[in-house]
Design an enzyme around this catalytic site. Structure first.
Site, mmCIF file in Angstrom:
data_model
loop_
_atom_site.group_PDB
_atom_site.id
_atom_site.type_symbol
_atom_site.label_atom_id
_atom_site.label_comp_id
_atom_site.label_asym_id
_atom_site.label_seq_id
_atom_site.Cartn_x
_atom_site.Cartn_y
_atom_site.Cartn_z
ATOM 1 N N VAL A 62 7.945 14.152 -9.549
ATOM 2 C CA VAL A 62 9.369 13.763 -9.418
ATOM 3 C C VAL A 62 9.172 12.442 -10.459
ATOM 4 O O VAL A 62 10.742 11.859 -10.741
ATOM 5 C CB VAL A 62 9.213 12.334 -7.717
ATOM 6 C CG1 VAL A 62 9.402 13.385 -6.488
ATOM 7 C CG2 VAL A 62 8.610 11.380 -8.223
ATOM 8 N N ASN A 88 9.666 9.929 -0.043
ATOM 9 C CA ASN A 88 8.442 9.275 0.123
ATOM 10 C C ASN A 88 7.692 9.492 -1.263
ATOM 11 O O ASN A 88 6.060 8.422 -1.139
ATOM 12 C CB ASN A 88 8.034 10.163 1.673
ATOM 13 C CG ASN A 88 7.091 10.388 1.409
ATOM 14 O OD1 ASN A 88 6.352 8.838 2.061
ATOM 15 N ND2 ASN A 88 5.712 11.149 0.976
ATOM 16 N N TYR A 153 2.178 -2.678 -8.455
ATOM 17 C CA TYR A 153 2.698 -1.830 -6.449
ATOM 18 C C TYR A 153 3.536 -2.672 -6.299
ATOM 19 O O TYR A 153 4.758 -1.990 -5.505
ATOM 20 C CB TYR A 153 1.841 -1.449 -5.702
ATOM 21 C CG TYR A 153 1.587 -0.724 -4.507
ATOM 22 C CD1 TYR A 153 2.289 0.954 -4.580
ATOM 23 C CD2 TYR A 153 2.042 -1.385 -3.247
ATOM 24 C CE1 TYR A 153 2.520 1.979 -4.235
ATOM 25 C CE2 TYR A 153 2.396 -0.736 -2.190
ATOM 26 C CZ TYR A 153 2.158 1.350 -2.671
ATOM 27 O OH TYR A 153 3.304 1.494 -1.200
ATOM 28 N N ALA A 154 3.202 -3.738 -6.054
ATOM 29 C CA ALA A 154 4.432 -4.064 -4.864
ATOM 30 C C ALA A 154 5.907 -4.381 -6.074
ATOM 31 O O ALA A 154 6.750 -4.497 -5.325
ATOM 32 C CB ALA A 154 3.899 -5.563 -4.862
ATOM 33 N N SER A 156 6.496 -2.351 -8.269
ATOM 34 C CA SER A 156 7.542 -0.906 -8.307
ATOM 35 C C SER A 156 7.671 -0.604 -6.822
ATOM 36 O O SER A 156 9.810 0.140 -7.308
ATOM 37 C CB SER A 156 6.163 -0.309 -8.448
ATOM 38 O OG SER A 156 5.794 0.257 -6.957
ATOM 39 N N ILE A 186 -0.366 1.711 6.698
ATOM 40 C CA ILE A 186 -1.039 3.077 7.614
ATOM 41 C C ILE A 186 -2.231 4.049 6.693
ATOM 42 O O ILE A 186 -2.180 4.805 5.558
ATOM 43 C CB ILE A 186 0.046 4.234 7.281
ATOM 44 C CG1 ILE A 186 1.594 2.979 7.459
ATOM 45 C CG2 ILE A 186 0.081 5.186 8.407
ATOM 46 C CD1 ILE A 186 2.243 2.931 8.643
#
Ligand code: NAD
Length: 256
Positions: A62, A88, A153-154, A156, A186
């Protein structure tokens, strides 16, 4: 009883395992035709296809527009015009200022942020024709939590939240709705891969102690929210972020 997304064509990126897999299966159960994108998860993809032969499998990275565009052309020719696009696919590398790794940070930005941009661009003509529905998987990290080493990560995932709002606005003339789901912790390969059982138990304890409901989530919890957004049940919603995290108390906007 009528199925909630009967006959719709849905694409779930990174859908061969984890949260994406649950989303794909919930769509299938609600009457959709389902296309699943994967990049390197060949084995998971083959297992999914074996168990659910009706699912269409499509390989693409992607983060690479050319790769996504070829996939879009193949899906268009073999399955039709997509109605529902679930962005996702994502990755998380833990790294902070002390162990900053340029490659990791670039990869997170190019998959987590450019990925949804590439897919929307590649499927835009389909989405315009079907008055489609885009659902982006962001994270409660993108709103603000206190987990160490997740700053990049946050960032992004925060970009995915703004992308959701801007796309809802930019595509308003075409009847395309755009919403996001922000999961909390999760149990998937992303969060537990490469850890020992003791490390996983410690992690789960850490998150439970910072969650109002006192538990971590399941992939199905996220799939339920995505199904709601993909269906007509949410027809008056666009540009919104649904946070599904059991009520995280370390969310920076609420304090530690
Ligand atoms: P996962 O690692 O099991 O699934 C992610 C999938 O994306 C994998 O199949 C992976 O191969 C695929 N992928 C990665 N790079 C890709 C690329 N370039 N092109 C196509 N596919 C690619 O993780 P998951 O927990 O199921 O994560 C799904 C989404 O949920 C991600 O966007 C993640 O950031 C987000 N999320 C997860 C959690 C969690 O606690 N697990 C929390 C918040 C948000």
């Amino acid at each position: 009883m009528a199925k909630r997304i009967q006959g719709k064509l849905a694409l779930v990126t990174g859908g061969a395992r984890g949260i994406g897999r649950s989303i794909a299966l919930s769509f299938l159960a609600e009457g959709a035709k389902v296309a699943v994108n994967f990049n390197r998860s060949d084995r998971d993809a083959a297992e999914l296809k074996k168990e659910f032969p009706d699912i269409g499998l499509f390989q693409a990275d992607v983060s690479d527009f050319t790769s996504v565009k070829s996939m879009a052309d193949i899906i268009h020719d073999t399955m039709g015009e997509i109605d529902i696009l679930v962005n996702n696919a994502g990755i998380m590398y833990l790294c902070g200022w002390e162990n900053y790794d340029e490659m990791m940070v670039n990869r997170m930005f190019s998959i987590n942020q450019l990925g949804p941009i590439n897919t929307v661009r590649a499927f835009l003509s389909d989405l315009k024709k079907t008055r489609g529905n885009v659902i982006n998987i962001t994270s409660n990290a993108g709103i603000g939590t206190s987990a160490d080493n997740t700053t990049f990560y946050a960032i992004s995932k925060a970009g995915v939240i703004m992308l959701t709002k801007r796309l809802a606005f930019d595509l308003r003339g075409f009847g395309i709705r755009v919403n996001a789901v922000a999961p909390g912790w999760i149990n998937t390969e992303m969060t537990t891969g490469g850890k020992t059982q003791d490390q996983i138990n410690d992690t789960i304890k850490w998150f439970r102690e910072r969650t109002i409901l006192g538990m971590t989530g399941k992939t199905e919890d996220i799939a339920k929210a995505v199904l709601f957004l993909a269906s007509e049940d949410s027809s008056y919603m666009t540009g919104q972020v649904m946070v599904i995290d059991g009520g995280r108390t370390d969310n920076l906007t609420h304090g530690i």
